[in-house]
Design a protein around this motif. Structure first.
Motif, mmCIF file in Angstrom:
data_model
loop_
_atom_site.group_PDB
_atom_site.id
_atom_site.type_symbol
_atom_site.label_atom_id
_atom_site.label_comp_id
_atom_site.label_asym_id
_atom_site.label_seq_id
_atom_site.Cartn_x
_atom_site.Cartn_y
_atom_site.Cartn_z
ATOM 1 N N ILE A 8 108.756 97.946 17.256
ATOM 2 C CA ILE A 8 108.802 98.678 18.522
ATOM 3 C C ILE A 8 109.020 97.642 19.615
ATOM 4 C CG2 ILE A 8 107.557 100.163 20.140
ATOM 5 C CD1 ILE A 8 105.837 101.071 17.730
ATOM 6 N N HIS A 9 109.972 97.881 20.491
ATOM 7 C CA HIS A 9 110.262 96.966 21.591
ATOM 8 C C HIS A 9 109.520 97.424 22.836
ATOM 9 C CE1 HIS A 9 113.500 94.860 19.483
ATOM 10 N NE2 HIS A 9 113.730 96.031 18.933
ATOM 11 N N PHE A 10 108.922 96.464 23.539
ATOM 12 C CA PHE A 10 108.290 96.763 24.819
ATOM 13 C C PHE A 10 109.051 96.021 25.908
ATOM 14 C CE2 PHE A 10 105.519 95.959 28.396
ATOM 15 C CZ PHE A 10 105.100 97.244 28.670
ATOM 16 N N LEU A 11 109.587 96.778 26.869
ATOM 17 C CA LEU A 11 110.338 96.209 27.991
ATOM 18 C C LEU A 11 109.404 96.084 29.192
ATOM 19 C CD1 LEU A 11 113.528 98.404 27.597
ATOM 20 C CD2 LEU A 11 113.214 96.054 26.864
ATOM 21 N N HIS A 12 109.248 94.870 29.691
ATOM 22 C CA HIS A 12 108.339 94.612 30.806
ATOM 23 C C HIS A 12 109.069 94.781 32.130
ATOM 24 C CE1 HIS A 12 105.589 91.539 33.032
ATOM 25 N NE2 HIS A 12 105.484 92.755 33.522
ATOM 26 N N ILE A 13 108.588 95.700 32.926
ATOM 27 C CA ILE A 13 109.066 95.896 34.288
ATOM 28 C C ILE A 13 108.054 95.211 35.190
ATOM 29 C CG2 ILE A 13 109.542 97.596 36.091
ATOM 30 C CD1 ILE A 13 110.248 99.556 33.789
ATOM 31 N N GLY A 14 108.508 94.359 36.079
ATOM 32 C CA GLY A 14 107.614 93.570 36.923
ATOM 33 C C GLY A 14 106.598 94.387 37.687
ATOM 34 N N LYS A 15 105.387 93.846 37.786
ATOM 35 C CA LYS A 15 104.262 94.447 38.510
ATOM 36 C C LYS A 15 103.861 95.805 37.940
ATOM 37 C CE LYS A 15 102.723 92.137 40.772
ATOM 38 N NZ LYS A 15 101.957 90.953 40.293
ATOM 39 N N CYS A 16 103.995 95.958 36.629
ATOM 40 C CA CYS A 16 103.616 97.216 35.955
ATOM 41 C C CYS A 16 102.708 96.939 34.760
ATOM 42 C CB CYS A 16 104.855 97.990 35.523
ATOM 43 S SG CYS A 16 105.830 98.631 36.891
ATOM 44 N N ALA A 17 101.678 96.123 34.957
ATOM 45 C CA ALA A 17 100.649 95.830 33.945
ATOM 46 C C ALA A 17 101.170 95.032 32.764
ATOM 47 C CB ALA A 17 99.974 97.112 33.471
ATOM 48 N N TYR A 40 111.444 102.037 21.528
ATOM 49 C CA TYR A 40 111.081 101.145 22.615
ATOM 50 C C TYR A 40 110.094 101.842 23.531
ATOM 51 C CZ TYR A 40 114.400 103.955 25.229
ATOM 52 O OH TYR A 40 115.061 105.009 25.805
ATOM 53 N N SER A 41 109.445 101.041 24.357
ATOM 54 C CA SER A 41 108.482 101.567 25.304
ATOM 55 C C SER A 41 108.517 100.696 26.556
ATOM 56 C CB SER A 41 107.080 101.537 24.687
ATOM 57 O OG SER A 41 106.133 102.050 25.597
ATOM 58 N N PHE A 42 108.018 101.237 27.652
ATOM 59 C CA PHE A 42 107.854 100.495 28.894
ATOM 60 C C PHE A 42 106.815 101.227 29.720
ATOM 61 C CE2 PHE A 42 111.377 103.417 29.372
ATOM 62 C CZ PHE A 42 111.082 104.089 30.546
ATOM 63 N N SER A 43 106.257 100.557 30.708
ATOM 64 C CA SER A 43 105.308 101.221 31.598
ATOM 65 C C SER A 43 105.884 101.199 33.006
ATOM 66 C CB SER A 43 103.937 100.540 31.553
ATOM 67 O OG SER A 43 104.018 99.242 32.067
ATOM 68 N N ILE A 44 105.557 102.226 33.746
ATOM 69 C CA ILE A 44 105.994 102.299 35.140
ATOM 70 C C ILE A 44 104.758 102.464 36.017
ATOM 71 C CG2 ILE A 44 108.299 103.155 34.635
ATOM 72 C CD1 ILE A 44 107.297 105.963 35.352
ATOM 73 N N ARG A 45 104.966 102.334 37.283
ATOM 74 C CA ARG A 45 103.861 102.374 38.230
ATOM 75 C C ARG A 45 104.325 103.083 39.488
ATOM 76 N NH1 ARG A 45 100.864 96.770 39.982
ATOM 77 N NH2 ARG A 45 99.202 97.688 41.200
ATOM 78 N N ASP A 46 103.385 103.652 40.189
ATOM 79 C CA ASP A 46 103.688 104.275 41.475
ATOM 80 C C ASP A 46 104.409 103.251 42.355
ATOM 81 O OD1 ASP A 46 103.160 106.297 43.714
ATOM 82 O OD2 ASP A 46 102.224 104.465 44.494
ATOM 83 N N PRO A 47 105.561 103.607 42.910
ATOM 84 C CA PRO A 47 106.344 102.624 43.674
ATOM 85 C C PRO A 47 105.579 101.990 44.838
ATOM 86 C CG PRO A 47 107.659 104.572 43.255
ATOM 87 C CD PRO A 47 106.263 104.888 42.804
ATOM 88 N N PHE A 48 104.729 102.735 45.512
ATOM 89 C CA PHE A 48 103.989 102.175 46.639
ATOM 90 C C PHE A 48 103.003 101.112 46.170
ATOM 91 C CE2 PHE A 48 100.321 102.080 49.479
ATOM 92 C CZ PHE A 48 100.933 101.657 50.645
#
Length: 100
Positions: A6-15, A53-61
């Protein structure tokens, strides 16, 4: 038996830092699963094959506020990345994220 990848894609400032630790724990404890943690620069289009694959997102603010204060601290305490000339100018004008 082959491990499921399983691939995890890291989006900056999202844990990402915390999720990297969790990926490492899963990889060491679960023989049937291998999580491949990718840094900020790997995009979905860069993955090959049909692996999930997976990734995490965060509230934009809250992501913006976190990024603002992280750069204001120059990335410390984890690392030290000096400001660019533009960042120095911006932090001289905007003391708080809300001011921007």
């Amino acid at each position: 038996m082959a491990r499921k990848t399983i691939h995890f894609l890291h989006i900056g400032k999202c844990a990402g830092t915390q999720l990297k630790l969790i990926c490492d724990q899963v990889n060491s404890l679960e023989p049937g699963v291998r999580i491949v943690y990718h840094n900020h620069w790997v995009r979905l289009v860069d993955l090959t094959g049909g692996d999930p694959y997976s990734f995490s997102i965060r509230d934009p603010f809250t992501r913006f506020v976190s990024g603002f204060y992280s750069r204001k601290r120059k990335g410390q305490p984890r690392k030290l990345v000096e400001w660019t000339a533009h960042e120095a100018q911006a932090f001289g004008i905007f003391e708080h994220a809300n001011d921007l």
